[in-house]
Design an enzyme around this catalytic site. Sequence first.
Site, PDB file in Angstrom:
ATOM      1  CE  LYS A  11      -3.460   2.702   2.306  1.00 28.30           C
ATOM      2  NZ  LYS A  11      -3.925   3.222   3.533  1.00 28.30           N
ATOM      3  CE  LYS A  79      -3.941   7.237   7.431  1.00 24.72           C
ATOM      4  NZ  LYS A  79      -3.445   5.929   7.038  1.00 24.72           N
TER       5      LYS A  79
END
Length: 188
Positions: A11, A79
């Site tokens: 990811k 983030k």
Amino acid sequence: IGPNGTGQVAKACNQMIMVAAIEAAAEAMRLAAAAGVDCGKVRQALSGGSAASRVLDVMGERMVRRDFSAGIEARLHHKDFGLVLEAARQSGVPVPLAAAVAQQLNALMAQAQQLQEDLARAQAELAEKTFTATAGGELVTVTISGGGDIERIDIKPEAWDPEDPETLSALIIAAFRSAKAEADAATA
């Protein structure tokens, strides 16, 4: 993909490529526009060459249309890039492009925070203000807060006609709408 944690790395790799590609597409569209070149034609040409990508198809098209409606929130990219940089640090892998994109995201988040603070300050200032308007040759006066709440209604005795309460109602509504229009104009 592999043992625990490898999905998170995958990811992170996806985010590195995708966000860097979004930034590159935005910079390319900005360069084309600044040079007076049709951004739609540039995107079309790029999509037919080695720069073709899903990001260029989707985000590039939105950029050409100047459609800046919200997609994925920048705070989530921010983030994710924190996780990307931490994974790279732990693995001992230099990621200078990801670091540059992370710096851009840091700057974007700082700008967003400043805008939020400015907006909160403006809303607080507006809430402290009142707006007053009259109707019927000052027979009715309505004062509202900056938030649109009615603070006060003053009605002169001669405004009240028991035979015609609709007129008084219309005057109150007219004065309120005028005060509300002043409040709305103050926020424009």
